[in-house]
Motif scaffolding. Sequence first.
Motif, short mmCIF file in Angstrom:
data_model
loop_
_atom_site.label_atom_id
_atom_site.label_comp_id
_atom_site.label_asym_id
_atom_site.label_seq_id
_atom_site.Cartn_x
_atom_site.Cartn_y
_atom_site.Cartn_z
N LEU A 59 0.84 -1.21 0.00
CA LEU A 59 0.00 0.00 0.00
C LEU A 59 0.87 1.25 0.00
N LEU A 73 0.56 1.48 -3.80
CA LEU A 73 -0.75 1.05 -4.29
C LEU A 73 -1.87 1.90 -3.68
N ALA A 74 -1.62 2.49 -2.54
CA ALA A 74 -2.52 3.52 -2.00
C ALA A 74 -1.92 4.87 -2.38
N TRP A 77 -3.93 8.39 2.21
CA TRP A 77 -4.54 7.74 3.37
C TRP A 77 -4.93 8.78 4.41
N LEU A 90 -7.07 3.69 -2.77
CA LEU A 90 -6.23 2.92 -3.68
C LEU A 90 -6.06 3.61 -5.02
N ARG A 91 -4.89 3.39 -5.58
CA ARG A 91 -4.55 3.90 -6.91
C ARG A 91 -5.39 3.17 -7.96
N ASN A 109 -7.76 -3.99 -6.96
CA ASN A 109 -8.77 -3.23 -6.22
C ASN A 109 -8.81 -3.67 -4.76
N ALA A 110 -9.82 -3.20 -4.04
CA ALA A 110 -9.90 -3.45 -2.60
C ALA A 110 -9.99 -4.93 -2.25
N VAL A 113 -6.58 -6.30 -1.55
CA VAL A 113 -6.04 -5.87 -0.25
C VAL A 113 -6.66 -6.72 0.86
N LYS A 152 -13.65 -3.35 3.29
CA LYS A 152 -13.78 -2.68 1.99
C LYS A 152 -14.94 -1.70 2.05
N HIS A 156 -12.09 1.06 -4.24
CA HIS A 156 -10.82 1.76 -4.11
C HIS A 156 -10.61 2.37 -2.72
#
Length: 531
Positions: A59, A73-74, A77, A90-91, A109-110, A113, A152, A156
């Motif tokens: 992330l 990847l994030a 935040w 998220l990117r 995507n989420a 994660v 989630k 994203h």
Amino acid sequence: MKMLPLKAAVGAALLSVALGATAKPLVVCTEASPEGFDMVQYTTAVTADAVAETIFNRLVDFKPGTTDIEPALAESWDISPDGLQYTFHLRKGVKFHSTDYFTPTREMNADDVLWSFQRQLDPKHPWHDKSSVGFPYFESMGFKELLKSVEKIDDHTVVFTLTRREAPFLADVAMAFSSIFPAEYADKLLKEGKTSELNSKPIGTGPFIFTRYAKDAQVRFKANPDYFRGKPPADPLVLAITTDNNVRLQKLKANECQIALYPKPDDIPSIKADANLKVDELAAMTTGYIAMNTTRKYMSDVRVRKAIDIAFDKEAYVNSLYGKGNALVATGPYPPTLLGFNNSLKNPPRDLDKARALLKEAGVPEGTVITLFTRNGGGPTNPNPMLGAQMMQADLAKVGLKLDIRVMEWGEMLKRAKNGEHDMVSAGWAGDNGDPDNFLTPNLSCDAAKNGENYARWCNKTFQDLIDEARSDAEPAKRAELYEKAMLVFEQDQPWIPMAYPKMFTAMRKNVEGYHISPLTTNNFATTQVK
């Protein structure tokens, strides 16, 4: 993504063509084989280099050459005022690798994660029992107790809720065990009954795509053309596994590899004198140590551990293995550059008479055999394992102990040490995130003693309470005070012989550009190229 002005777009296209036309292979001579490719099962730096730094992302990342956090990847935040909730945004547009064994149908995507963390956190997760060794870093870092939930919000947005404040949390999720895996690929493997392939046929979002692994020979990658930070300039990337640091240097000089990791410190002057070569060096966050298995006969007695410590000539060891000025004699579990280092820690003077008296007092018979596990090839925290072991053997013979030196391949040594088969093991630790907790919790906590990552198998409640409190306090001065107290407990109970705080060296050809030596001792080649 913003549209580029016409001139900039043309320039970017030309640059891309130029890079494609001039991309050259990069061969890196590295010191050992990765243990596998399912990163969450392993804790070693060599595996992180071959897996986390090539195939995967997290992330957040550390800025190259620093311990500062940057988006990965994030892209951003938020942290709640009470410090218990972290919301990661998220990117968009990040692609997983396409290979001959998997073609993704969607972008990261989420769900990915959630899969990556829930797999380690939730005992009911379908993949939780698929790791033969559990999740050593996740467990020894106390993440099972730390994470209350991972949820989630939308495709994203992901929210992590903690059970307590955790000062180094962002730095923790930049570490290798927090790598993000593709849930879609995992679902496919589970349905096909091929879950073991996650450890041999990896898929990630990282700068390089895995192509082939020949054990004890090489790992091959190709550059990821869809990498969100841009295609790496080196293509292909080859990690040539070369356990002997003398051979690594020979290959570098012959241009069989363009980078040689962990040259011997006493070779540095000759490398610098070679017109075709250059050296990057750094006072890295590393500690070389010998863990004493506190659950074994005799080693469970602190008097025996103290006797071994004062019988061993650490200064001679450091000067012989690292060369003058290339390492400090260690006094504690982490180097003096980190928060809370206790400057009052001192190595006691070498005293053979006192060592003999302590051994006698503890009832250790003359001629008792003690095993020492050590590796077969040199690395940054132990550049010459056999020489170091022989020096210790000679010193312990002077106090009536026989040292049985067991030399083995790196992965085998770690496996057997985790099983507790040793009396002592020569090990080392490189900080993963710039926080003292990263040295103490994975290596000396009670949780780490349970799963074997704590090779001393030492569990001290006073020490544990101090590091737990330090981890949950956001105030640096308070944390430093707690760590200083914890160091005194460590010194009193002597689970380790701290050996050295070494410098890090990387040797390379003069025409290598874009390599950043890291204080975290990781090696990332996403921006490295051979001109």
